[in-house]
Design a protein around this motif. Sequence first.
Motif, PDB file in Angstrom:
ATOM      1  N   LEU A 159      -6.316   1.628   6.185  1.00  0.00           N
ATOM      2  CA  LEU A 159      -5.641   2.762   5.541  1.00  0.00           C
ATOM      3  C   LEU A 159      -6.181   4.065   6.118  1.00  0.00           C
ATOM      4  O   LEU A 159      -7.403   4.225   6.236  1.00  0.00           O
ATOM      5  CB  LEU A 159      -5.854   2.724   4.026  1.00  0.00           C
ATOM      6  CG  LEU A 159      -5.403   1.424   3.340  1.00  0.00           C
ATOM      7  CD1 LEU A 159      -5.811   1.424   1.863  1.00  0.00           C
ATOM      8  CD2 LEU A 159      -3.897   1.224   3.472  1.00  0.00           C
ATOM      9  N   ARG A 192      -2.537   5.965   3.587  1.00  0.00           N
ATOM     10  CA  ARG A 192      -1.387   5.131   3.971  1.00  0.00           C
ATOM     11  C   ARG A 192      -1.678   4.388   5.283  1.00  0.00           C
ATOM     12  O   ARG A 192      -2.568   4.778   6.026  1.00  0.00           O
ATOM     13  CB  ARG A 192      -0.149   6.014   4.175  1.00  0.00           C
ATOM     14  CG  ARG A 192       0.340   6.656   2.877  1.00  0.00           C
ATOM     15  CD  ARG A 192       1.397   7.693   3.206  1.00  0.00           C
ATOM     16  NE  ARG A 192       2.038   8.215   2.009  1.00  0.00           N
ATOM     17  CZ  ARG A 192       2.493   9.465   1.901  1.00  0.00           C
ATOM     18  NH1 ARG A 192       2.369  10.315   2.897  1.00  0.00           N
ATOM     19  NH2 ARG A 192       3.085   9.857   0.790  1.00  0.00           N
ATOM     20  N   ASP A 238      -1.574  -7.450  -1.151  1.00  0.00           N
ATOM     21  CA  ASP A 238      -2.087  -6.075  -1.206  1.00  0.00           C
ATOM     22  C   ASP A 238      -1.064  -5.059  -0.702  1.00  0.00           C
ATOM     23  O   ASP A 238      -1.002  -3.933  -1.206  1.00  0.00           O
ATOM     24  CB  ASP A 238      -3.354  -5.958  -0.336  1.00  0.00           C
ATOM     25  CG  ASP A 238      -4.461  -6.838  -0.877  1.00  0.00           C
ATOM     26  OD1 ASP A 238      -4.895  -6.589  -2.014  1.00  0.00           O
ATOM     27  OD2 ASP A 238      -4.861  -7.806  -0.189  1.00  0.00           O
ATOM     28  N   LEU A 239      -0.296  -5.436   0.311  1.00  0.00           N
ATOM     29  CA  LEU A 239       0.707  -4.503   0.850  1.00  0.00           C
ATOM     30  C   LEU A 239       1.945  -5.312   1.218  1.00  0.00           C
ATOM     31  O   LEU A 239       1.851  -6.287   1.962  1.00  0.00           O
ATOM     32  CB  LEU A 239       0.132  -3.776   2.086  1.00  0.00           C
ATOM     33  CG  LEU A 239       1.032  -2.734   2.729  1.00  0.00           C
ATOM     34  CD1 LEU A 239       0.231  -1.492   3.113  1.00  0.00           C
ATOM     35  CD2 LEU A 239       1.710  -3.271   3.972  1.00  0.00           C
ATOM     36  N   VAL A 244       9.716   0.777  -5.498  1.00  0.00           N
ATOM     37  CA  VAL A 244       8.312   1.204  -5.586  1.00  0.00           C
ATOM     38  C   VAL A 244       7.847   1.173  -7.043  1.00  0.00           C
ATOM     39  O   VAL A 244       6.742   0.707  -7.347  1.00  0.00           O
ATOM     40  CB  VAL A 244       8.151   2.627  -4.979  1.00  0.00           C
ATOM     41  CG1 VAL A 244       6.745   3.153  -5.187  1.00  0.00           C
ATOM     42  CG2 VAL A 244       8.491   2.598  -3.489  1.00  0.00           C
ATOM     43  N   SER A 252       1.812  -3.264  -6.294  1.00  0.00           N
ATOM     44  CA  SER A 252       1.087  -3.280  -5.015  1.00  0.00           C
ATOM     45  C   SER A 252       1.680  -2.205  -4.092  1.00  0.00           C
ATOM     46  O   SER A 252       2.762  -1.687  -4.360  1.00  0.00           O
ATOM     47  CB  SER A 252       1.240  -4.642  -4.332  1.00  0.00           C
ATOM     48  OG  SER A 252       0.734  -5.664  -5.151  1.00  0.00           O
ATOM     49  N   ARG A 253       0.971  -1.929  -2.989  1.00  0.00           N
ATOM     50  CA  ARG A 253       1.501  -0.950  -2.025  1.00  0.00           C
ATOM     51  C   ARG A 253       2.788  -1.482  -1.389  1.00  0.00           C
ATOM     52  O   ARG A 253       2.847  -2.658  -1.028  1.00  0.00           O
ATOM     53  CB  ARG A 253       0.494  -0.711  -0.891  1.00  0.00           C
ATOM     54  CG  ARG A 253      -0.773  -0.031  -1.327  1.00  0.00           C
ATOM     55  CD  ARG A 253      -1.732   0.115  -0.132  1.00  0.00           C
ATOM     56  NE  ARG A 253      -2.961   0.757  -0.554  1.00  0.00           N
ATOM     57  CZ  ARG A 253      -3.980   0.105  -1.126  1.00  0.00           C
ATOM     58  NH1 ARG A 253      -3.917  -1.196  -1.309  1.00  0.00           N
ATOM     59  NH2 ARG A 253      -5.057   0.757  -1.517  1.00  0.00           N
ATOM     60  N   ALA A 304       3.806   3.496   0.807  1.00  0.00           N
ATOM     61  CA  ALA A 304       2.379   3.506   1.170  1.00  0.00           C
ATOM     62  C   ALA A 304       2.135   3.110   2.626  1.00  0.00           C
ATOM     63  O   ALA A 304       0.998   3.156   3.093  1.00  0.00           O
ATOM     64  CB  ALA A 304       1.611   2.566   0.256  1.00  0.00           C
TER      65      ALA A 304
END
Length: 273
Positions: free
Chosen positions: A13, A19, A173-174, A190, A195-196, A224
């Motif tokens: 990130l 991001r 996580d993403l 979103v 989560s992202r 993100a």
Amino acid sequence: MFVGKQIRLSRLLNRKSGRMLGITVDHPITRGVLPGIEDISSVLDRVVDGGPEAVTMHKGIAEKVFPPHAGKVSMIFKASAYSTQYHPHEEAIVAEVDEAVRYGADAISVGMIVGGPEQTTQLTNLGRLSREAALAGMPLIAHIYPKGSMIKDPSSADAVAYAARAGAELGVDLIKTLWTGSGESFRKVVEACPSRVALAGGDMGDNLEDYLRMTREALDVGLAGVTYGRFVWQHEDTAAVIRAIASLMHDEATVSEALDIYEEQAARRREGR
Ligand SMILES: O=C(CO)COP(=O)(O)O
């Protein structure tokens, strides 16, 4: 959270924005050896030159071309593959978490197609990888698309929200997913995903301004990260495109400011500065 996972996430990130600007070069099994990706070593040189946070690739490419870039960019280790031609609704698992650790990856990434009976096996796979990634302190990224055989409109906000939320439910996580066509509809995705959420590039044509506008609109409603591919490495100035996207993501540039950055970077490169 294990400290290993925290350390890997801090590399993935961006320090300023929090991001992740990711570029992916995992296309050949999915879509064929597309124009522009034949010479993977030169693709990676151009991508890393643009300064993204991460690059996603399969294990064979990681072994052959990633080592000179270690320390400059994070590697995301792709653990599954599907084919738009031969098995469009099903991802095959092709790698495991222990390999991601051994290859020095900062995250493991798995694809999942939801929206049909084919999702059963893929949910099982994602659940297992989620457990193993957590045990290894390895961030988990998933490319989740509502492209299963029962989905009528894969870019509808309901379908994309379902896909993203399925990943969040299983501890991803993403989650990288599809653009829904507008900031207003993407906000629903979103908001329904703890989560992202990151964006795939997709088939966006070849207009840089449209691409940057999509990115800006998604960022404005909470995006993100991005994991972009074809548009970026098929572009005549890959590094300049990445720097323009980075200005949107990390410096909150407007679309027109990002276009100026592209022009300035591209001119600099043409003149060899
Ligand atoms: O996830 C991707 C391929 O794995 C996204 O790449 P594209 O930007 O080419 O759609």
